[in-house]
Every structure is written in structure tokens, then in C-alpha cells.
Design a protein around this motif. Structure first.
Motif, PDB file in Angstrom:
ATOM      1  N   GLY A   1       0.812  -1.211   0.000  1.00  0.00           N
ATOM      2  CA  GLY A   1       0.000   0.000   0.000  1.00  0.00           C
ATOM      3  C   GLY A   1       0.844   1.258   0.000  1.00  0.00           C
ATOM      4  O   GLY A   1       1.979   1.270  -0.460  1.00  0.00           O
ATOM      5  N   ALA A   2       0.273   2.323   0.547  1.00  0.00           N
ATOM      6  CA  ALA A   2       0.935   3.625   0.574  1.00  0.00           C
ATOM      7  C   ALA A   2       0.392   4.433   1.745  1.00  0.00           C
ATOM      8  O   ALA A   2      -0.762   4.264   2.149  1.00  0.00           O
ATOM      9  CB  ALA A   2       0.699   4.378  -0.733  1.00  0.00           C
ATOM     10  N   ALA A   3       1.254   5.311   2.263  1.00  0.00           N
ATOM     11  CA  ALA A   3       0.863   6.123   3.418  1.00  0.00           C
ATOM     12  C   ALA A   3       1.704   7.395   3.458  1.00  0.00           C
ATOM     13  O   ALA A   3       2.742   7.491   2.813  1.00  0.00           O
ATOM     14  CB  ALA A   3       1.059   5.332   4.709  1.00  0.00           C
ATOM     15  N   ARG A   4       1.217   8.352   4.244  1.00  0.00           N
ATOM     16  CA  ARG A   4       1.977   9.572   4.481  1.00  0.00           C
ATOM     17  C   ARG A   4       1.947   9.855   5.978  1.00  0.00           C
ATOM     18  O   ARG A   4       0.875   9.916   6.590  1.00  0.00           O
ATOM     19  CB  ARG A   4       1.393  10.747   3.707  1.00  0.00           C
ATOM     20  N   LEU A   5       3.126  10.006   6.557  1.00  0.00           N
ATOM     21  CA  LEU A   5       3.262  10.371   7.958  1.00  0.00           C
ATOM     22  C   LEU A   5       3.653  11.834   8.051  1.00  0.00           C
ATOM     23  O   LEU A   5       4.423  12.330   7.224  1.00  0.00           O
ATOM     24  CB  LEU A   5       4.357   9.533   8.638  1.00  0.00           C
ATOM     25  N   LEU A   6       3.166  12.517   9.065  1.00  0.00           N
ATOM     26  CA  LEU A   6       3.502  13.916   9.298  1.00  0.00           C
ATOM     27  C   LEU A   6       4.028  14.051  10.710  1.00  0.00           C
ATOM     28  O   LEU A   6       3.434  13.532  11.663  1.00  0.00           O
ATOM     29  CB  LEU A   6       2.263  14.800   9.125  1.00  0.00           C
ATOM     30  N   CYS A   7       5.169  14.733  10.864  1.00  0.00           N
ATOM     31  CA  CYS A   7       5.716  15.044  12.181  1.00  0.00           C
ATOM     32  C   CYS A   7       5.351  16.480  12.534  1.00  0.00           C
ATOM     33  O   CYS A   7       5.139  17.302  11.646  1.00  0.00           O
ATOM     34  CB  CYS A   7       7.235  14.863  12.178  1.00  0.00           C
TER      35      CYS A   7
ATOM     36  N   ASP B   1       7.053  18.835  13.428  1.00  0.00           N
ATOM     37  CA  ASP B   1       8.009  19.849  12.959  1.00  0.00           C
ATOM     38  C   ASP B   1       7.809  20.172  11.480  1.00  0.00           C
ATOM     39  O   ASP B   1       8.561  20.927  10.882  1.00  0.00           O
ATOM     40  CB  ASP B   1       9.448  19.415  13.215  1.00  0.00           C
ATOM     41  N   GLY B   2       6.763  19.566  10.875  1.00  0.00           N
ATOM     42  CA  GLY B   2       6.441  19.810   9.472  1.00  0.00           C
ATOM     43  C   GLY B   2       7.030  18.800   8.507  1.00  0.00           C
ATOM     44  O   GLY B   2       6.697  18.798   7.326  1.00  0.00           O
ATOM     45  N   THR B   3       7.904  17.913   8.989  1.00  0.00           N
ATOM     46  CA  THR B   3       8.480  16.870   8.144  1.00  0.00           C
ATOM     47  C   THR B   3       7.392  15.887   7.737  1.00  0.00           C
ATOM     48  O   THR B   3       6.603  15.444   8.560  1.00  0.00           O
ATOM     49  CB  THR B   3       9.591  16.112   8.899  1.00  0.00           C
ATOM     50  N   SER B   4       7.362  15.551   6.451  1.00  0.00           N
ATOM     51  CA  SER B   4       6.381  14.613   5.923  1.00  0.00           C
ATOM     52  C   SER B   4       7.120  13.438   5.285  1.00  0.00           C
ATOM     53  O   SER B   4       8.150  13.633   4.637  1.00  0.00           O
ATOM     54  CB  SER B   4       5.497  15.317   4.890  1.00  0.00           C
ATOM     55  N   HIS B   5       6.618  12.239   5.474  1.00  0.00           N
ATOM     56  CA  HIS B   5       7.204  11.033   4.902  1.00  0.00           C
ATOM     57  C   HIS B   5       6.166  10.348   4.021  1.00  0.00           C
ATOM     58  O   HIS B   5       5.153   9.868   4.528  1.00  0.00           O
ATOM     59  CB  HIS B   5       7.650  10.059   5.998  1.00  0.00           C
ATOM     60  N   GLN B   6       6.394  10.356   2.721  1.00  0.00           N
ATOM     61  CA  GLN B   6       5.528   9.654   1.772  1.00  0.00           C
ATOM     62  C   GLN B   6       6.092   8.243   1.625  1.00  0.00           C
ATOM     63  O   GLN B   6       7.234   8.072   1.204  1.00  0.00           O
ATOM     64  CB  GLN B   6       5.530  10.373   0.420  1.00  0.00           C
ATOM     65  N   LEU B   7       5.318   7.236   2.003  1.00  0.00           N
ATOM     66  CA  LEU B   7       5.793   5.860   2.015  1.00  0.00           C
ATOM     67  C   LEU B   7       5.038   5.007   1.011  1.00  0.00           C
ATOM     68  O   LEU B   7       3.805   5.028   0.982  1.00  0.00           O
ATOM     69  CB  LEU B   7       5.638   5.262   3.417  1.00  0.00           C
ATOM     70  N   GLN B   8       5.785   4.279   0.207  1.00  0.00           N
ATOM     71  CA  GLN B   8       5.244   3.302  -0.732  1.00  0.00           C
ATOM     72  C   GLN B   8       5.706   1.921  -0.266  1.00  0.00           C
ATOM     73  O   GLN B   8       6.536   1.800   0.637  1.00  0.00           O
ATOM     74  CB  GLN B   8       5.770   3.570  -2.148  1.00  0.00           C
ATOM     75  N   THR B   9       5.230   0.879  -0.903  1.00  0.00           N
ATOM     76  CA  THR B   9       5.632  -0.478  -0.564  1.00  0.00           C
ATOM     77  C   THR B   9       7.163  -0.568  -0.519  1.00  0.00           C
ATOM     78  O   THR B   9       7.845  -0.156  -1.451  1.00  0.00           O
ATOM     79  CB  THR B   9       5.075  -1.475  -1.597  1.00  0.00           C
ATOM     80  N   GLY B  10       7.683  -1.065   0.596  1.00  0.00           N
ATOM     81  CA  GLY B  10       9.128  -1.233   0.781  1.00  0.00           C
ATOM     82  C   GLY B  10       9.813  -0.065   1.457  1.00  0.00           C
ATOM     83  O   GLY B  10      10.951  -0.183   1.898  1.00  0.00           O
ATOM     84  N   ASP B  11       9.147   1.082   1.573  1.00  0.00           N
ATOM     85  CA  ASP B  11       9.745   2.240   2.234  1.00  0.00           C
ATOM     86  C   ASP B  11       9.623   2.108   3.750  1.00  0.00           C
ATOM     87  O   ASP B  11       8.671   1.523   4.267  1.00  0.00           O
ATOM     88  CB  ASP B  11       9.062   3.536   1.804  1.00  0.00           C
ATOM     89  N   PHE B  12      10.597   2.694   4.458  1.00  0.00           N
ATOM     90  CA  PHE B  12      10.564   2.652   5.920  1.00  0.00           C
ATOM     91  C   PHE B  12      11.053   3.975   6.482  1.00  0.00           C
ATOM     92  O   PHE B  12      11.709   4.761   5.798  1.00  0.00           O
ATOM     93  CB  PHE B  12      11.410   1.493   6.456  1.00  0.00           C
ATOM     94  N   VAL B  13      10.744   4.179   7.751  1.00  0.00           N
ATOM     95  CA  VAL B  13      11.194   5.375   8.468  1.00  0.00           C
ATOM     96  C   VAL B  13      11.431   4.988   9.928  1.00  0.00           C
ATOM     97  O   VAL B  13      10.711   4.149  10.483  1.00  0.00           O
ATOM     98  CB  VAL B  13      10.178   6.534   8.333  1.00  0.00           C
ATOM     99  N   ASP B  14      12.453   5.575  10.520  1.00  0.00           N
ATOM    100  CA  ASP B  14      12.761   5.380  11.931  1.00  0.00           C
ATOM    101  C   ASP B  14      12.331   6.638  12.675  1.00  0.00           C
ATOM    102  O   ASP B  14      12.801   7.736  12.366  1.00  0.00           O
ATOM    103  CB  ASP B  14      14.263   5.123  12.096  1.00  0.00           C
TER     104      ASP B  14
END
Length: 89
Positions: free
Chosen positions: A32-38, A40-53
Motif C-alpha cells: 500500500g501507501a501512506a503519508r506520515l507527518l511530524c 516539525d512539518g516533516t512529511s514522509h511519503q511511504l510506498q511499498t518497501g519504504d521505511f522510516v525510523d
């Protein structure tokens, strides 16, 4: 260490709500796909296989997940090392 499998479809965290966890969180989108927002305004657009710590106490929320398919997440919640930030090596 806590491992979690999360399934969401068209999910978002309410705009007034933030996750603020005492442990670090590593998340990966398995499908799938998702978007995380912190906050502090940082945004993470995630697609299949993407990760964030996400470091402990980083306020964040799920801004969007794909409404047409299940988004499957793998989340690992882990504590900070006892000597983190001590400058050792």
C-alpha cells in the motif's frame, strides 16, 4: 522489543491528535501507501518497501493511507539504549 502488524485503509489520525511514544519506532510499509507527518512539518511519503525510523517522543500522525487497498505496516517499537547520547564509541 515489540513487533506489530497494522492494517489500515483510508485511515488518518485526527488533526488534533499526535502520537508521542516513549520508545523509538521503526515502521515499514509492506503493502500500500501512506503519508506520515511530524509536528516539525516533516512529511514522509511511504510506498511499498519504504521505511522510516521515528525517534522516541517525536510527535507524529498518519496523515493519509491509500483508500483503495489495505496498507500493511510492520512496526518495531524499541527502547533507547541506556548510553544513548553519552558520546561513547
Amino acid at each position: 522489543l515489540r513487533i506489530e502488524r497494522i492494517v489500515s485503509r483510508g485511515h488518518s489520525t485526527p488533526a488534533s491528535q499526535w502520537y508521542d511514544q516513549p520508545q523509538h519506532e521503526w515502521v515499514m510499509v509492506i503493502q500500500g501507501a501512506a503519508r506520515l507527518l511530524c509536528d516539525d512539518g516533516t512529511s514522509h511519503q511511504l510506498q511499498t518497501g519504504d521505511f522510516v525510523d521515528i525517534p522516541a517522543h517525536t510527535r507524529h500522525r498518519v496523515e493519509w493511507t491509500d483508500p483503495s487497498v489495505d496498507t500493511i505496516w510492520l512496526a518495531l517499537h524499541y527502547p533507547a539504549a541506556s548510553n544513548e547520547g553519552a558520546g561513547g564509541g
